[in-house]
Design a protein around this motif. Structure first.
Motif, PDB file in Angstrom:
ATOM      1  N   GLN A  35       0.826  -1.207   0.000  1.00 43.99           N
ATOM      2  CA  GLN A  35       0.000   0.000   0.000  1.00 43.99           C
ATOM      3  C   GLN A  35       0.861   1.256   0.000  1.00 43.99           C
ATOM      4  OE1 GLN A  35      -2.496  -0.508   3.421  1.00 43.99           O
ATOM      5  NE2 GLN A  35      -3.661  -2.209   2.511  1.00 43.99           N
ATOM      6  N   LEU A  36       1.893   1.281   0.833  1.00 43.50           N
ATOM      7  CA  LEU A  36       2.774   2.452   0.871  1.00 43.50           C
ATOM      8  C   LEU A  36       3.486   2.641  -0.466  1.00 43.50           C
ATOM      9  CD1 LEU A  36       4.335   2.126   4.449  1.00 43.50           C
ATOM     10  CD2 LEU A  36       2.638   3.800   3.680  1.00 43.50           C
ATOM     11  N   ASN A 107      -9.561   2.382  -9.163  1.00 40.87           N
ATOM     12  CA  ASN A 107      -8.232   1.980  -8.718  1.00 40.87           C
ATOM     13  C   ASN A 107      -8.016   0.520  -9.117  1.00 40.87           C
ATOM     14  OD1 ASN A 107      -5.938   1.186  -7.250  1.00 40.87           O
ATOM     15  ND2 ASN A 107      -6.408   2.594  -5.581  1.00 40.87           N
ATOM     16  N   PRO A 108      -7.020   0.213  -9.905  1.00 38.11           N
ATOM     17  CA  PRO A 108      -6.816  -1.175 -10.339  1.00 38.11           C
ATOM     18  C   PRO A 108      -6.488  -2.139  -9.202  1.00 38.11           C
ATOM     19  CG  PRO A 108      -4.947   0.205 -10.972  1.00 38.11           C
ATOM     20  CD  PRO A 108      -6.015   1.128 -10.476  1.00 38.11           C
ATOM     21  N   PHE A 109      -6.076  -1.596  -8.047  1.00 35.24           N
ATOM     22  CA  PHE A 109      -5.757  -2.459  -6.911  1.00 35.24           C
ATOM     23  C   PHE A 109      -6.994  -2.879  -6.123  1.00 35.24           C
ATOM     24  CE2 PHE A 109      -1.784  -0.109  -7.628  1.00 35.24           C
ATOM     25  CZ  PHE A 109      -0.903  -1.159  -7.765  1.00 35.24           C
ATOM     26  N   LEU A 114     -10.183  -9.149  -2.503  1.00 40.99           N
ATOM     27  CA  LEU A 114     -10.480 -10.585  -2.470  1.00 40.99           C
ATOM     28  C   LEU A 114      -9.558 -11.350  -1.517  1.00 40.99           C
ATOM     29  CD1 LEU A 114     -10.991 -11.297  -6.284  1.00 40.99           C
ATOM     30  CD2 LEU A 114     -12.759 -11.037  -4.538  1.00 40.99           C
ATOM     31  N   ALA A 115      -8.423 -10.761  -1.156  1.00 41.10           N
ATOM     32  CA  ALA A 115      -7.428 -11.507  -0.373  1.00 41.10           C
ATOM     33  C   ALA A 115      -7.947 -11.938   1.002  1.00 41.10           C
ATOM     34  CB  ALA A 115      -6.149 -10.688  -0.246  1.00 41.10           C
ATOM     35  N   PRO A 116      -8.520 -11.034   1.813  1.00 42.02           N
ATOM     36  CA  PRO A 116      -8.957 -11.494   3.145  1.00 42.02           C
ATOM     37  C   PRO A 116     -10.021 -12.581   3.101  1.00 42.02           C
ATOM     38  CG  PRO A 116      -8.796  -9.098   3.081  1.00 42.02           C
ATOM     39  CD  PRO A 116      -8.646  -9.571   1.676  1.00 42.02           C
ATOM     40  N   VAL A 117     -10.994 -12.463   2.195  1.00 39.32           N
ATOM     41  CA  VAL A 117     -12.044 -13.477   2.155  1.00 39.32           C
ATOM     42  C   VAL A 117     -11.496 -14.811   1.657  1.00 39.32           C
ATOM     43  CG1 VAL A 117     -12.899 -13.001  -0.193  1.00 39.32           C
ATOM     44  CG2 VAL A 117     -14.461 -13.846   1.559  1.00 39.32           C
ATOM     45  N   THR A 118     -10.490 -14.773   0.791  1.00 32.86           N
ATOM     46  CA  THR A 118      -9.864 -16.021   0.350  1.00 32.86           C
ATOM     47  C   THR A 118      -9.118 -16.687   1.504  1.00 32.86           C
ATOM     48  OG1 THR A 118      -9.605 -15.094  -1.873  1.00 32.86           O
ATOM     49  CG2 THR A 118      -8.314 -17.058  -1.340  1.00 32.86           C
TER      50      THR A 118
END
Length: 462
Positions: A35-36, A107-109, A114-118
Protein backbone atom coordinates in the motif's frame (compact mmCIF):
# COMPACT_ATOMS: atom_id res chain seq x y z
CA UNK A 1 -30.53 -45.09 6.14
CA UNK A 2 -28.78 -41.91 5.36
CA UNK A 3 -25.18 -42.78 5.58
CA UNK A 4 -24.26 -46.39 5.95
CA UNK A 5 -20.57 -46.14 5.11
CA UNK A 6 -18.89 -45.89 8.44
CA UNK A 7 -17.97 -47.89 11.45
CA UNK A 8 -16.56 -45.07 13.50
CA UNK A 9 -18.69 -43.55 16.19
CA UNK A 10 -16.99 -40.18 16.52
CA UNK A 11 -15.38 -38.18 13.73
CA UNK A 12 -12.09 -36.46 14.19
CA UNK A 13 -12.40 -33.04 15.82
CA UNK A 14 -12.40 -30.30 13.19
CA UNK A 15 -9.66 -27.67 12.95
CA UNK A 16 -10.67 -24.68 15.03
CA UNK A 17 -7.71 -22.80 16.51
CA UNK A 18 -4.99 -23.54 14.02
CA UNK A 19 -4.35 -20.07 12.45
CA UNK A 20 -1.19 -18.56 13.86
CA UNK A 21 -1.10 -14.87 14.72
CA UNK A 22 2.39 -14.68 13.21
CA UNK A 23 1.02 -15.64 9.79
CA UNK A 24 -1.61 -12.90 9.71
CA UNK A 25 0.87 -10.34 11.04
CA UNK A 26 3.30 -11.22 8.25
CA UNK A 27 0.57 -10.97 5.61
CA UNK A 28 -0.51 -7.59 6.98
CA UNK A 29 3.07 -6.26 6.87
CA UNK A 30 3.24 -7.38 3.26
CA UNK A 31 -0.02 -5.55 2.48
CA UNK A 32 1.21 -2.42 4.29
CA UNK A 33 4.43 -2.39 2.26
CA UNK A 34 2.45 -2.75 -0.97
CA UNK A 35 0.00 0.00 0.00
CA UNK A 36 2.77 2.45 0.87
CA UNK A 37 4.60 1.66 -2.34
CA UNK A 38 1.45 2.19 -4.44
CA UNK A 39 0.63 5.49 -2.68
CA UNK A 40 4.09 7.03 -3.09
CA UNK A 41 4.53 5.84 -6.67
CA UNK A 42 1.14 7.33 -7.59
CA UNK A 43 2.03 10.57 -5.78
CA UNK A 44 5.53 11.09 -7.18
CA UNK A 45 5.67 9.11 -10.42
CA UNK A 46 2.19 9.73 -11.84
CA UNK A 47 1.45 13.11 -10.20
CA UNK A 48 -1.89 11.96 -8.79
CA UNK A 49 -3.26 14.38 -6.24
CA UNK A 50 -4.05 11.97 -3.44
CA UNK A 51 -5.21 13.01 0.00
CA UNK A 52 -1.86 11.94 1.33
CA UNK A 53 -2.47 12.57 5.06
CA UNK A 54 -5.69 10.53 5.07
CA UNK A 55 -4.09 7.74 3.02
CA UNK A 56 -1.12 7.55 5.36
CA UNK A 57 -3.43 7.68 8.37
CA UNK A 58 -5.37 4.71 6.97
CA UNK A 59 -2.16 2.74 6.42
CA UNK A 60 -0.98 3.83 9.86
CA UNK A 61 -4.06 2.23 11.39
CA UNK A 62 -2.90 -1.13 9.97
CA UNK A 63 0.62 -0.52 11.30
CA UNK A 64 -0.77 0.31 14.75
CA UNK A 65 -2.95 -2.83 14.72
CA UNK A 66 0.09 -4.96 13.91
CA UNK A 67 2.19 -3.35 16.64
CA UNK A 68 -0.58 -3.86 19.19
CA UNK A 69 -0.89 -7.52 18.19
CA UNK A 70 2.88 -8.00 18.45
CA UNK A 71 3.24 -6.41 21.89
CA UNK A 72 0.11 -7.82 23.49
CA UNK A 73 0.28 -11.40 22.27
CA UNK A 74 3.07 -13.89 21.50
CA UNK A 75 3.48 -14.42 17.79
CA UNK A 76 3.11 -18.18 18.27
CA UNK A 77 -0.44 -17.66 19.54
CA UNK A 78 -3.09 -19.58 17.63
CA UNK A 79 -6.19 -17.54 16.98
CA UNK A 80 -9.72 -18.66 17.60
CA UNK A 81 -12.28 -18.43 14.81
CA UNK A 82 -13.64 -15.13 16.19
CA UNK A 83 -10.16 -13.61 16.58
CA UNK A 84 -9.06 -14.60 13.09
CA UNK A 85 -12.30 -13.27 11.59
CA UNK A 86 -11.84 -10.01 13.49
CA UNK A 87 -8.35 -9.50 12.08
CA UNK A 88 -9.45 -10.29 8.53
CA UNK A 89 -12.50 -8.05 8.89
CA UNK A 90 -10.23 -5.21 10.00
CA UNK A 91 -7.98 -5.77 6.98
CA UNK A 92 -10.99 -5.72 4.65
CA UNK A 93 -12.34 -2.50 6.18
CA UNK A 94 -8.92 -0.84 6.06
CA UNK A 95 -8.45 -1.71 2.40
CA UNK A 96 -12.00 -0.64 1.50
CA UNK A 97 -11.39 2.74 3.18
CA UNK A 98 -8.10 3.16 1.33
CA UNK A 99 -9.85 2.38 -1.95
CA UNK A 100 -12.48 5.00 -1.16
CA UNK A 101 -9.68 7.56 -0.76
CA UNK A 102 -8.01 6.51 -4.01
CA UNK A 103 -10.70 6.31 -6.67
CA UNK A 104 -12.87 3.36 -5.62
CA UNK A 105 -13.26 0.87 -8.47
CA UNK A 106 -11.23 3.16 -10.73
CA UNK A 107 -8.23 1.98 -8.72
CA UNK A 108 -6.82 -1.17 -10.34
CA UNK A 109 -5.76 -2.46 -6.91
CA UNK A 110 -9.41 -2.90 -5.90
CA UNK A 111 -9.00 -6.57 -6.82
CA UNK A 112 -6.95 -7.07 -3.66
CA UNK A 113 -10.16 -6.87 -1.63
CA UNK A 114 -10.48 -10.58 -2.47
CA UNK A 115 -7.43 -11.51 -0.37
CA UNK A 116 -8.96 -11.49 3.15
CA UNK A 117 -12.04 -13.48 2.15
CA UNK A 118 -9.86 -16.02 0.35
CA UNK A 119 -7.75 -16.44 3.49
CA UNK A 120 -10.93 -16.81 5.54
CA UNK A 121 -12.27 -19.47 3.20
CA UNK A 122 -9.04 -21.41 3.64
CA UNK A 123 -8.67 -21.06 7.40
CA UNK A 124 -12.11 -20.49 8.92
CA UNK A 125 -15.34 -22.39 9.18
CA UNK A 126 -18.40 -21.78 7.04
CA UNK A 127 -20.22 -19.19 9.16
CA UNK A 128 -17.33 -16.71 9.67
CA UNK A 129 -16.41 -17.13 5.99
CA UNK A 130 -19.95 -16.22 4.94
CA UNK A 131 -20.00 -13.22 7.28
CA UNK A 132 -16.69 -11.94 5.96
CA UNK A 133 -17.77 -12.50 2.36
CA UNK A 134 -20.97 -10.53 2.92
CA UNK A 135 -19.03 -7.74 4.64
CA UNK A 136 -16.59 -7.64 1.71
CA UNK A 137 -19.41 -7.25 -0.81
CA UNK A 138 -21.01 -4.45 1.24
CA UNK A 139 -17.71 -2.60 1.69
CA UNK A 140 -16.67 -2.78 -1.96
CA UNK A 141 -20.15 -1.66 -2.96
CA UNK A 142 -19.85 1.33 -0.63
CA UNK A 143 -16.39 2.13 -2.01
CA UNK A 144 -17.80 1.99 -5.56
CA UNK A 145 -20.39 4.65 -4.70
CA UNK A 146 -18.62 6.77 -2.08
CA UNK A 147 -15.07 7.52 -3.16
CA UNK A 148 -12.77 10.41 -3.98
CA UNK A 149 -11.98 10.57 -7.70
CA UNK A 150 -8.47 10.07 -8.97
CA UNK A 151 -7.27 13.50 -10.17
CA UNK A 152 -3.82 14.49 -11.37
CA UNK A 153 -2.20 17.73 -10.23
CA UNK A 154 -3.03 19.12 -13.65
CA UNK A 155 -6.73 18.57 -12.96
CA UNK A 156 -7.24 15.55 -15.25
CA UNK A 157 -9.77 13.09 -13.83
CA UNK A 158 -8.71 9.45 -14.20
CA UNK A 159 -11.75 7.18 -14.49
CA UNK A 160 -13.01 4.25 -16.47
CA UNK A 161 -16.35 4.18 -18.32
CA UNK A 162 -19.33 3.54 -16.12
CA UNK A 163 -20.13 0.20 -17.74
CA UNK A 164 -16.56 -0.97 -17.13
CA UNK A 165 -16.74 0.17 -13.52
CA UNK A 166 -20.01 -1.72 -13.07
CA UNK A 167 -18.50 -4.80 -14.70
CA UNK A 168 -15.50 -4.52 -12.39
CA UNK A 169 -17.88 -4.47 -9.38
CA UNK A 170 -19.75 -7.52 -10.70
CA UNK A 171 -16.44 -9.33 -11.23
CA UNK A 172 -15.33 -8.62 -7.66
CA UNK A 173 -18.65 -9.78 -6.22
CA UNK A 174 -18.52 -12.97 -8.29
CA UNK A 175 -14.89 -13.40 -7.24
CA UNK A 176 -15.83 -13.15 -3.57
CA UNK A 177 -18.55 -15.78 -3.99
CA UNK A 178 -16.68 -18.14 -6.32
CA UNK A 179 -13.22 -17.95 -4.75
CA UNK A 180 -14.70 -18.16 -1.27
CA UNK A 181 -16.85 -21.20 -2.05
CA UNK A 182 -14.18 -22.94 -4.14
CA UNK A 183 -11.35 -22.34 -1.67
CA UNK A 184 -13.49 -23.30 1.32
CA UNK A 185 -14.58 -26.55 -0.33
CA UNK A 186 -11.04 -27.55 -1.27
CA UNK A 187 -9.67 -26.61 2.16
CA UNK A 188 -12.45 -28.56 3.89
CA UNK A 189 -11.67 -31.66 1.85
CA UNK A 190 -7.97 -31.30 2.60
CA UNK A 191 -8.67 -30.96 6.32
CA UNK A 192 -11.05 -33.93 6.25
CA UNK A 193 -8.55 -36.06 4.38
CA UNK A 194 -5.79 -35.07 6.77
CA UNK A 195 -7.94 -35.94 9.78
CA UNK A 196 -8.95 -39.24 8.22
CA UNK A 197 -5.35 -40.16 7.40
CA UNK A 198 -4.39 -39.34 10.98
CA UNK A 199 -7.15 -41.65 12.21
CA UNK A 200 -5.88 -44.33 9.82
CA UNK A 201 -2.35 -44.02 11.15
CA UNK A 202 -3.61 -44.22 14.74
CA UNK A 203 -5.67 -47.32 13.94
CA UNK A 204 -2.73 -48.98 12.22
CA UNK A 205 -0.38 -48.10 15.08
CA UNK A 206 -2.84 -49.57 17.57
CA UNK A 207 -3.18 -52.78 15.59
CA UNK A 208 0.59 -53.01 15.23
CA UNK A 209 1.02 -52.62 19.00
CA UNK A 210 -1.53 -55.36 19.61
CA UNK A 211 0.28 -57.65 17.19
CA UNK A 212 3.65 -56.89 18.76
CA UNK A 213 2.16 -57.49 22.20
CA UNK A 214 0.81 -60.83 21.03
CA UNK A 215 4.30 -61.81 19.88
CA UNK A 216 5.83 -60.81 23.20
CA UNK A 217 3.18 -62.73 25.14
CA UNK A 218 3.60 -65.82 22.99
CA UNK A 219 7.38 -65.69 23.39
CA UNK A 220 7.04 -65.16 27.15
CA UNK A 221 4.62 -68.09 27.46
CA UNK A 222 7.04 -70.29 25.56
CA UNK A 223 10.19 -69.23 27.41
CA UNK A 224 8.65 -69.28 30.90
CA UNK A 225 7.18 -72.73 30.43
CA UNK A 226 10.38 -74.54 31.41
CA UNK A 227 11.20 -72.60 34.61
CA UNK A 228 7.57 -72.83 35.74
CA UNK A 229 7.60 -76.59 35.17
CA UNK A 230 10.82 -76.81 37.21
CA UNK A 231 9.27 -74.79 40.04
CA UNK A 232 6.21 -77.04 40.01
CA UNK A 233 8.32 -80.22 40.08
CA UNK A 234 10.60 -79.05 42.89
CA UNK A 235 7.70 -77.75 44.98
CA UNK A 236 5.86 -81.06 44.58
CA UNK A 237 8.93 -82.98 45.75
CA UNK A 238 9.35 -80.63 48.71
CA UNK A 239 5.71 -81.11 49.68
CA UNK A 240 6.19 -84.90 49.68
CA UNK A 241 9.31 -84.62 51.85
CA UNK A 242 7.72 -82.26 54.36
CA UNK A 243 4.85 -84.44 55.54
CA UNK A 244 6.14 -84.17 59.10
CA UNK A 245 6.27 -80.35 58.95
CA UNK A 246 2.77 -79.18 57.97
CA UNK A 247 3.51 -75.45 57.98
CA UNK A 248 6.38 -75.82 55.47
CA UNK A 249 4.44 -78.36 53.45
CA UNK A 250 1.60 -75.86 53.04
CA UNK A 251 4.09 -73.29 51.73
CA UNK A 252 5.43 -75.76 49.17
CA UNK A 253 1.89 -76.58 48.01
CA UNK A 254 1.15 -72.85 47.70
CA UNK A 255 4.25 -72.40 45.53
CA UNK A 256 3.07 -75.26 43.28
CA UNK A 257 -0.43 -73.78 42.99
CA UNK A 258 0.90 -70.35 42.12
CA UNK A 259 3.18 -71.86 39.46
CA UNK A 260 0.10 -73.56 37.98
CA UNK A 261 -1.70 -70.26 38.05
CA UNK A 262 1.14 -68.51 36.23
CA UNK A 263 1.10 -71.26 33.61
CA UNK A 264 -2.64 -70.86 33.07
CA UNK A 265 -2.39 -67.08 32.78
CA UNK A 266 0.39 -67.27 30.22
CA UNK A 267 -1.49 -69.95 28.31
CA UNK A 268 -4.63 -67.80 28.11
CA UNK A 269 -2.66 -64.69 27.12
CA UNK A 270 -0.71 -66.55 24.49
CA UNK A 271 -3.64 -68.46 22.96
CA UNK A 272 -3.11 -66.71 19.63
CA UNK A 273 -0.16 -69.04 19.09
CA UNK A 274 2.93 -70.19 20.93
CA UNK A 275 5.13 -70.22 17.86
CA UNK A 276 5.80 -66.68 16.64
CA UNK A 277 5.61 -67.92 13.05
CA UNK A 278 1.85 -67.91 13.60
CA UNK A 279 2.03 -64.19 14.28
CA UNK A 280 3.29 -63.55 10.76
CA UNK A 281 1.07 -65.88 8.74
CA UNK A 282 -2.00 -68.03 9.34
CA UNK A 283 -4.63 -69.93 7.35
CA UNK A 284 -7.09 -67.62 5.60
CA UNK A 285 -10.05 -68.79 7.68
CA UNK A 286 -8.14 -68.16 10.92
CA UNK A 287 -7.33 -64.61 9.84
CA UNK A 288 -10.96 -63.95 8.89
CA UNK A 289 -12.23 -65.35 12.18
CA UNK A 290 -9.72 -63.31 14.14
CA UNK A 291 -10.86 -60.15 12.36
CA UNK A 292 -14.55 -60.94 12.92
CA UNK A 293 -14.15 -62.20 16.52
CA UNK A 294 -15.27 -58.99 18.29
CA UNK A 295 -18.57 -59.10 16.36
CA UNK A 296 -19.46 -62.80 16.60
CA UNK A 297 -21.62 -62.31 19.70
CA UNK A 298 -23.55 -59.20 18.69
CA UNK A 299 -26.82 -60.97 17.89
CA UNK A 300 -26.19 -61.44 14.16
CA UNK A 301 -25.34 -64.71 12.41
CA UNK A 302 -22.01 -64.62 10.59
CA UNK A 303 -21.38 -67.30 7.95
CA UNK A 304 -17.89 -68.11 6.71
CA UNK A 305 -17.69 -69.71 3.28
CA UNK A 306 -14.28 -70.43 1.78
CA UNK A 307 -13.74 -72.29 -1.49
CA UNK A 308 -11.12 -72.43 -4.24
CA UNK A 309 -11.87 -70.63 -7.48
CA UNK A 310 -11.14 -71.88 -11.00
CA UNK A 311 -7.63 -73.29 -11.01
CA UNK A 312 -7.17 -72.71 -7.30
CA UNK A 313 -5.57 -75.21 -4.94
CA UNK A 314 -7.91 -77.33 -2.85
CA UNK A 315 -5.76 -76.55 0.17
CA UNK A 316 -6.68 -73.36 2.01
CA UNK A 317 -3.93 -70.75 1.52
CA UNK A 318 -1.84 -69.35 4.33
CA UNK A 319 -1.89 -65.56 4.25
CA UNK A 320 0.15 -62.84 5.89
CA UNK A 321 -1.33 -61.50 9.11
CA UNK A 322 -0.75 -57.84 8.33
CA UNK A 323 -1.98 -55.64 11.20
CA UNK A 324 -3.68 -53.37 8.68
CA UNK A 325 -5.38 -56.39 7.12
CA UNK A 326 -6.88 -57.52 10.44
CA UNK A 327 -8.06 -54.03 11.37
CA UNK A 328 -9.53 -53.26 7.94
CA UNK A 329 -11.48 -56.52 7.66
CA UNK A 330 -12.72 -55.97 11.20
CA UNK A 331 -14.06 -52.58 10.12
CA UNK A 332 -15.84 -54.13 7.14
CA UNK A 333 -17.40 -56.83 9.32
CA UNK A 334 -18.44 -54.28 11.91
CA UNK A 335 -20.10 -52.17 9.25
CA UNK A 336 -21.98 -55.20 7.93
CA UNK A 337 -23.07 -56.33 11.40
CA UNK A 338 -24.20 -52.81 12.27
CA UNK A 339 -26.68 -52.71 9.40
CA UNK A 340 -27.59 -56.36 8.84
CA UNK A 341 -31.08 -57.50 9.76
CA UNK A 342 -29.96 -60.93 10.86
CA UNK A 343 -27.12 -62.37 8.77
CA UNK A 344 -23.67 -61.46 7.49
CA UNK A 345 -21.76 -63.55 4.95
CA UNK A 346 -17.96 -63.59 4.71
CA UNK A 347 -16.95 -65.40 1.51
CA UNK A 348 -13.41 -66.02 0.32
CA UNK A 349 -12.16 -67.47 -2.94
CA UNK A 350 -8.66 -68.00 -4.23
CA UNK A 351 -7.08 -68.85 -7.56
CA UNK A 352 -3.51 -69.05 -8.74
CA UNK A 353 -3.37 -65.29 -9.28
CA UNK A 354 -5.87 -63.69 -6.92
CA UNK A 355 -7.53 -63.88 -3.51
CA UNK A 356 -11.05 -62.44 -3.28
CA UNK A 357 -13.00 -61.58 -0.14
CA UNK A 358 -16.67 -60.57 -0.10
CA UNK A 359 -18.48 -59.22 2.93
CA UNK A 360 -22.25 -58.98 2.42
CA UNK A 361 -25.35 -58.68 4.58
CA UNK A 362 -29.13 -58.67 4.42
CA UNK A 363 -29.54 -55.03 5.45
CA UNK A 364 -30.85 -52.05 3.48
CA UNK A 365 -27.62 -51.55 1.53
CA UNK A 366 -25.77 -48.39 0.62
CA UNK A 367 -27.78 -45.28 -0.24
CA UNK A 368 -27.73 -44.67 -3.99
CA UNK A 369 -26.72 -41.05 -3.38
CA UNK A 370 -23.39 -42.00 -1.77
CA UNK A 371 -22.62 -45.29 -3.50
CA UNK A 372 -20.15 -43.65 -5.87
CA UNK A 373 -18.38 -41.79 -3.05
CA UNK A 374 -17.93 -44.60 -0.56
CA UNK A 375 -14.41 -44.61 0.79
CA UNK A 376 -14.26 -40.83 1.10
CA UNK A 377 -14.19 -39.58 4.70
CA UNK A 378 -16.91 -37.44 6.25
CA UNK A 379 -19.90 -37.94 4.03
CA UNK A 380 -23.23 -36.28 4.73
CA UNK A 381 -25.12 -36.74 8.02
CA UNK A 382 -27.66 -39.50 8.54
CA UNK A 383 -31.38 -39.46 8.03
CA UNK A 384 -33.60 -39.20 11.09
CA UNK A 385 -34.82 -42.81 10.71
CA UNK A 386 -31.29 -44.14 11.14
CA UNK A 387 -30.59 -41.72 13.97
CA UNK A 388 -33.55 -43.18 15.87
CA UNK A 389 -32.47 -46.77 15.14
CA UNK A 390 -28.79 -46.24 16.00
CA UNK A 391 -28.40 -43.05 18.05
CA UNK A 392 -24.73 -43.76 18.79
CA UNK A 393 -23.81 -43.97 15.11
CA UNK A 394 -22.47 -40.79 13.54
CA UNK A 395 -22.28 -42.04 9.94
CA UNK A 396 -19.37 -39.93 8.70
CA UNK A 397 -17.73 -42.51 6.40
CA UNK A 398 -14.46 -42.57 8.35
CA UNK A 399 -14.59 -46.30 9.16
CA UNK A 400 -14.75 -47.36 5.54
CA UNK A 401 -12.14 -44.79 4.59
CA UNK A 402 -9.75 -46.34 7.13
CA UNK A 403 -10.55 -49.85 5.89
CA UNK A 404 -10.10 -48.86 2.25
CA UNK A 405 -6.82 -47.06 2.91
CA UNK A 406 -5.37 -49.93 4.95
CA UNK A 407 -6.43 -52.58 2.44
CA UNK A 408 -4.97 -50.63 -0.46
CA UNK A 409 -1.68 -50.63 1.43
CA UNK A 410 -1.71 -54.43 1.19
CA UNK A 411 -2.23 -54.28 -2.58
CA UNK A 412 -6.00 -54.76 -2.58
CA UNK A 413 -8.62 -53.22 -4.85
CA UNK A 414 -12.10 -52.62 -3.44
CA UNK A 415 -15.54 -52.53 -5.02
CA UNK A 416 -18.73 -51.44 -3.25
CA UNK A 417 -22.18 -52.47 -4.43
CA UNK A 418 -25.68 -53.37 -3.31
CA UNK A 419 -27.08 -56.88 -3.53
CA UNK A 420 -30.54 -55.93 -4.80
CA UNK A 421 -32.20 -53.82 -7.45
CA UNK A 422 -33.78 -50.78 -5.76
CA UNK A 423 -36.96 -51.31 -7.80
CA UNK A 424 -37.61 -54.86 -6.52
CA UNK A 425 -40.30 -55.57 -3.95
CA UNK A 426 -39.32 -56.95 -0.55
CA UNK A 427 -40.67 -60.35 -1.58
CA UNK A 428 -38.37 -60.43 -4.62
CA UNK A 429 -35.14 -59.45 -2.98
CA UNK A 430 -32.38 -62.07 -2.61
CA UNK A 431 -31.03 -63.23 0.74
CA UNK A 432 -27.88 -61.16 0.35
CA UNK A 433 -29.79 -58.02 -0.42
CA UNK A 434 -27.70 -55.52 1.51
CA UNK A 435 -24.29 -53.97 1.02
CA UNK A 436 -21.49 -55.91 -0.66
CA UNK A 437 -17.81 -55.14 -0.30
CA UNK A 438 -15.49 -57.06 -2.61
CA UNK A 439 -11.77 -57.00 -1.90
CA UNK A 440 -9.35 -58.50 -4.39
CA UNK A 441 -5.62 -59.04 -3.87
CA UNK A 442 -2.88 -60.29 -6.17
CA UNK A 443 -1.97 -63.69 -4.75
CA UNK A 444 1.69 -62.80 -4.33
CA UNK A 445 0.82 -59.83 -2.09
CA UNK A 446 -1.30 -61.83 0.37
CA UNK A 447 -0.43 -65.53 0.25
CA UNK A 448 2.62 -66.45 2.32
CA UNK A 449 5.13 -68.93 0.92
CA UNK A 450 4.42 -72.50 1.97
CA UNK A 451 7.23 -73.37 4.37
CA UNK A 452 5.81 -76.77 5.26
CA UNK A 453 5.30 -77.89 8.85
CA UNK A 454 6.26 -75.33 11.44
CA UNK A 455 8.01 -77.99 13.53
CA UNK A 456 9.08 -77.66 17.11
CA UNK A 457 9.21 -74.32 18.83
CA UNK A 458 12.72 -72.94 18.86
CA UNK A 459 13.84 -71.25 22.10
CA UNK A 460 14.69 -67.58 21.73
CA UNK A 461 18.40 -67.09 22.07
CA UNK A 462 19.77 -64.23 24.12
Amino acid sequence: MANRPSSTTHPIETHRDWVRLRTLIFLRWTAIAGQLAAIFVAWWRFDIALDLPLCLLTVGAAIAANLVAIFLFPESRRLSQAEAMGMLLFDTAQLALLLSLTGGLNNPFALLILAPVTIAATALQTRPTLLLGLATILMISAAAVLHQPLVTRAGVVISVPGVVEFGYWIAIVIGVVFLGAYTHRVASEIHSMGDALLATQMALAREQKLTDLGGVVAAAAHELGTPLATIKLVSAELADELDDRPELRDDAILIREQADRCRDILRSMGRAGKDDLHLRAAPLLAVLREAAEPHLDRGKTIHFDLAPGPGGSVRQPTVYRYPELIHAIRNLVQNAVDFARSTVWIDAEWTEGTVTLRVSDDGPGYPASVLGRIGDPFLSPRREADRARRPEYEGMGLGLFIAKTLLERTGARLRFANGKDPFLDDSERPARCGAIVEVRWPADRLIAPDAGALGENVPISA
